[in-house]
Write a protein that holds these residues in place. Structure first.
Motif, PDB file in Angstrom:
ATOM      1  N   LEU A   4      39.755  30.213  30.339  1.00 18.16           N
ATOM      2  CA  LEU A   4      40.166  31.416  29.604  1.00 18.16           C
ATOM      3  C   LEU A   4      39.297  32.628  29.919  1.00 18.16           C
ATOM      4  O   LEU A   4      39.408  33.659  29.247  1.00 18.16           O
ATOM      5  CB  LEU A   4      40.135  31.138  28.093  1.00 18.16           C
ATOM      6  CG  LEU A   4      41.086  30.040  27.590  1.00 18.16           C
ATOM      7  CD1 LEU A   4      41.019  29.938  26.064  1.00 18.16           C
ATOM      8  CD2 LEU A   4      42.520  30.316  28.040  1.00 18.16           C
TER       9      LEU A   4
ATOM     10  N   ARG B 124      38.003  37.403  23.115  1.00 16.87           N
ATOM     11  CA  ARG B 124      38.878  37.675  24.247  1.00 16.87           C
ATOM     12  C   ARG B 124      38.171  37.429  25.590  1.00 16.87           C
ATOM     13  O   ARG B 124      38.829  37.166  26.599  1.00 16.87           O
ATOM     14  CB  ARG B 124      39.347  39.132  24.220  1.00 16.87           C
ATOM     15  CG  ARG B 124      40.362  39.433  23.147  1.00 16.87           C
ATOM     16  CD  ARG B 124      40.527  40.947  23.019  1.00 16.87           C
ATOM     17  NE  ARG B 124      41.453  41.293  21.974  1.00 16.87           N
ATOM     18  CZ  ARG B 124      42.752  41.472  22.149  1.00 16.87           C
ATOM     19  NH1 ARG B 124      43.272  41.324  23.347  1.00 16.87           N
ATOM     20  NH2 ARG B 124      43.529  41.792  21.143  1.00 16.87           N
ATOM     21  N   SER B 125      36.855  37.525  25.591  1.00 20.45           N
ATOM     22  CA  SER B 125      36.117  37.317  26.841  1.00 20.45           C
ATOM     23  C   SER B 125      36.140  35.859  27.282  1.00 20.45           C
ATOM     24  O   SER B 125      35.829  35.546  28.430  1.00 20.45           O
ATOM     25  CB  SER B 125      34.659  37.772  26.673  1.00 20.45           C
ATOM     26  OG  SER B 125      33.938  36.855  25.863  1.00 20.45           O
TER      27      SER B 125
ATOM     28  N   GLU C 189      38.641  35.613  32.149  1.00 24.06           N
ATOM     29  CA  GLU C 189      39.267  36.444  33.168  1.00 24.06           C
ATOM     30  C   GLU C 189      38.234  37.164  34.023  1.00 24.06           C
ATOM     31  O   GLU C 189      38.425  37.363  35.215  1.00 24.06           O
ATOM     32  CB  GLU C 189      40.193  37.469  32.513  1.00 24.06           C
ATOM     33  CG  GLU C 189      41.382  36.853  31.790  1.00 24.06           C
ATOM     34  CD  GLU C 189      42.270  37.913  31.169  1.00 24.06           C
ATOM     35  OE1 GLU C 189      42.022  39.114  31.423  1.00 24.06           O
ATOM     36  OE2 GLU C 189      43.200  37.552  30.436  1.00 24.06           O
ATOM     37  N   ASP C 190      37.132  37.556  33.417  1.00 24.45           N
ATOM     38  CA  ASP C 190      36.099  38.315  34.111  1.00 24.45           C
ATOM     39  C   ASP C 190      34.732  37.824  33.645  1.00 24.45           C
ATOM     40  O   ASP C 190      34.377  37.982  32.466  1.00 24.45           O
ATOM     41  CB  ASP C 190      36.257  39.813  33.812  1.00 24.45           C
ATOM     42  CG  ASP C 190      35.359  40.680  34.681  1.00 24.45           C
ATOM     43  OD1 ASP C 190      34.256  40.225  35.040  1.00 24.45           O
ATOM     44  OD2 ASP C 190      35.753  41.824  34.997  1.00 24.45           O
TER      45      ASP C 190
ATOM     46  N   LYS D 223      38.998  45.681  26.211  1.00 23.71           N
ATOM     47  CA  LYS D 223      40.111  46.200  27.009  1.00 23.71           C
ATOM     48  C   LYS D 223      41.076  46.965  26.106  1.00 23.71           C
ATOM     49  O   LYS D 223      41.235  48.170  26.230  1.00 23.71           O
ATOM     50  CB  LYS D 223      40.843  45.054  27.707  1.00 23.71           C
ATOM     51  CG  LYS D 223      40.064  44.429  28.848  1.00 23.71           C
ATOM     52  CD  LYS D 223      40.895  43.360  29.542  1.00 23.71           C
ATOM     53  CE  LYS D 223      40.140  42.748  30.714  1.00 23.71           C
ATOM     54  NZ  LYS D 223      40.936  41.693  31.395  1.00 23.71           N
TER      55      LYS D 223
ATOM     56  N   TRP E 142      35.918  27.546  32.324  1.00 21.76           N
ATOM     57  CA  TRP E 142      36.217  28.919  32.736  1.00 21.76           C
ATOM     58  C   TRP E 142      37.704  29.254  32.639  1.00 21.76           C
ATOM     59  O   TRP E 142      38.120  30.342  33.040  1.00 21.76           O
ATOM     60  CB  TRP E 142      35.763  29.133  34.183  1.00 21.76           C
ATOM     61  CG  TRP E 142      34.293  28.939  34.390  1.00 21.76           C
ATOM     62  CD1 TRP E 142      33.666  27.813  34.846  1.00 21.76           C
ATOM     63  CD2 TRP E 142      33.262  29.885  34.137  1.00 21.76           C
ATOM     64  NE1 TRP E 142      32.307  27.997  34.898  1.00 21.76           N
ATOM     65  CE2 TRP E 142      32.026  29.278  34.469  1.00 21.76           C
ATOM     66  CE3 TRP E 142      33.254  31.203  33.661  1.00 21.76           C
ATOM     67  CZ2 TRP E 142      30.810  29.918  34.335  1.00 21.76           C
ATOM     68  CZ3 TRP E 142      32.043  31.845  33.525  1.00 21.76           C
ATOM     69  CH2 TRP E 142      30.840  31.212  33.862  1.00 21.76           C
TER      70      TRP E 142
END
Length: 443
Positions: free
Chosen positions: A225, A74-75, A227-228, A273, A223
């Motif tokens: 995908l 997910r990262s 988000e942070d 998350k 970058w």
């Protein structure tokens, strides 16, 4: 003995032909054998818990790695790595082909085969659409190379975890013996698949074509995908530390399951998350499948059927290692290509325990089982989860059907060479006393 063995075989047939979901088949087989065992007075019900307890640590590894891989995915870390790989290759068919095969090997070695294949199949399809390449050569090559990556480390595949736990193989010792042949089998797969698909990709491109490809790839955003970026860096660190933890588990005096669960907890704490969503992504169907499978094996073992099979194998081979290793290697590979390497490994583990000991060393038999169970998956379209994922992705995303005949010509040929090489490799190591002694001694 015969009735219990028959129920086990019917269950395996159900798994192979996919008439029922394999988890349903395993649970049904377990339920039938428990009822038969109690009715015949073979054992009392609490004995069932012992069958599951023997392999409880496997569940910990599956749950922990499942959560870790989902959170790290997910990262955007895996997409980020993939996009940079494409950029570095310049999009050339030859460079991209060899790079994707090598990356597949590394991803499977670190992430296990299922999450690695899910990531790579999506990546390959995106690349092929962007570069107008045929997806079949790249996706099938990636699927077959994945089975080489599956024998690289203790945690690369579920059969490794099962066999490694039963044989008490330390993580670093696993790498020392299995990794060299994993690399050899990768080279075999890459060379053979490159030959089979020699006319299906633009292997030789003009300078202008290469420049056009490079310009198109420059538009890819690694970058996209992410988000942070802080979460991405934390995810990378947690994944790296967990992999190191797997390697040092023996020296730390803890199990692989503990390392996996700590890694999962750290990922949820510092990079996750949706905690409940990540936990929900754990492959619970595989865990239930294992539970049913372990109960079936435990029940059949109580009848003495597996010990009888071990006696027949010893009788046929005359207790000679030069015959035992090829017999075990060929049988486990062929069976894994027809059914699935997980039930094959689960069935053969107690048989190897019974065969080994005394004049027959356990080490070559355990390593033969590890390598051939994994590589046997290349034999048929249903033999390995990596091949199933690739074939399903081709049919769903691009409408390409890969038939049994086509796959047997590709994967079956690769499997024959790989398994034959594995048998020679194990016998050579044993003859030179290069196989490290295991703590279990086959017991």
């Amino acid at each position: 003995m015969l009735s219990f063995a028959a129920v086990m075989m019917v269950t395996y047939v159900g798994v192979a032909i996919e008439r029922f979901h394999k988890t349903v088949a395993a649970l049904c087989g377990a339920a039938v054998l428990i009822v038969l065992s109690i009715a015949l007075g073979l054992f009392e019900y609490p004995k069932v818990y012992e069958f599951i307890k023997e392999d409880l640590n496997i569940f910990g590894v599956i749950i922990g790695t499942g959560i870790l891989v989902d959170v790290v995915g997910r990262s955007g870390l895996f997409h980020f790595i993939g996009m940079w790989i494409v950029r570095l290759t310049g999009g050339g068919a030859s460079t991209l082909y060899f790079t994707l095969c090598a990356v597949t090997f590394l991803f499977v070695a670190v992430l296990t085969i299922v999450p690695a294949m899910l990531i790579l199949s999506s990546l390959v399809l995106v690349i092929c659409r962007s570069l107008d390449y045929k997806p079949t050569p790249l996706l099938l090559s990636v699927a077959i190379c994945a089975n080489s990556g599956a024998i690289a480390t203790f945690a690369s595949g579920l059969p490794n975890i099962m066999i490694g736990t039963a044989a008490m193989i330390p993580y670093m010792q696993f790498i020392r013996v299995s990794l060299p042949y994993a690399v050899v089998s990768l080279v075999v797969a890459v060379a053979m698949m490159r030959f089979f698909f020699r006319n299906d990709l633009p292997w030789h491109q003009t300078p202008q074509q290469r420049e056009d490809l490079k310009a198109r790839i420059e538009t890819f955003d690694p970058w996209a995908l992410v988000e942070d970026r802080r979460v991405l860096f934390r995810s990378a660190i947690i994944l790296l530390v967990t992999v190191i933890g797997f390697a040092l588990a023996g020296q730390l005096g803890v199990g692989m399951d503990f390392i996996a669960m700590v890694g999962a907890t750290a990922a949820l704490l510092f990079a996750g998350k949706g905690v409940e969503d990540a936990i929900g992504k754990v492959n619970w169907t595989v865990i239930l499948f294992f539970m049913g499978l372990f109960v079936i094996i435990g029940c059949v073992k109580q009848t003495g059927a597996l010990a009888w099979v071990a006696e027949q194998v010893v009788a046929v081979s005359g207790n000679r290692l030069a015959l035992l290793v090829p017999l075990l290697g060929v049988f486990s590979a062929v069976a894994s290509s027809i059914v699935d390497n997980i039930p094959v490994a689960a069935t053969l583990i107690p048989i190897v325990r019974d065969i080994s000991g005394g004049s027959v060393p356990a080490e070559p038999l355990w390593w033969t089982l590890v390598i051939c169970c994994n590589l046997g998956g290349n034999g048929t379209p249903i033999g390995s989860i990596s091949c199933v994922i690739a074939i399903y992705a081709l049919k769903r995303e691009v409408g390409v059907h890969v038939g049994w005949g086509q796959f047997l010509k590709l994967g079956g040929s690769v499997m024959l060479i790989q398994v034959a090489g594995a048998i020679v490799y194990i016998l050579l190591l044993e003859s030179q006393n290069l196989l490290p002694e295991l703590a279990s001694h086959g017991v």
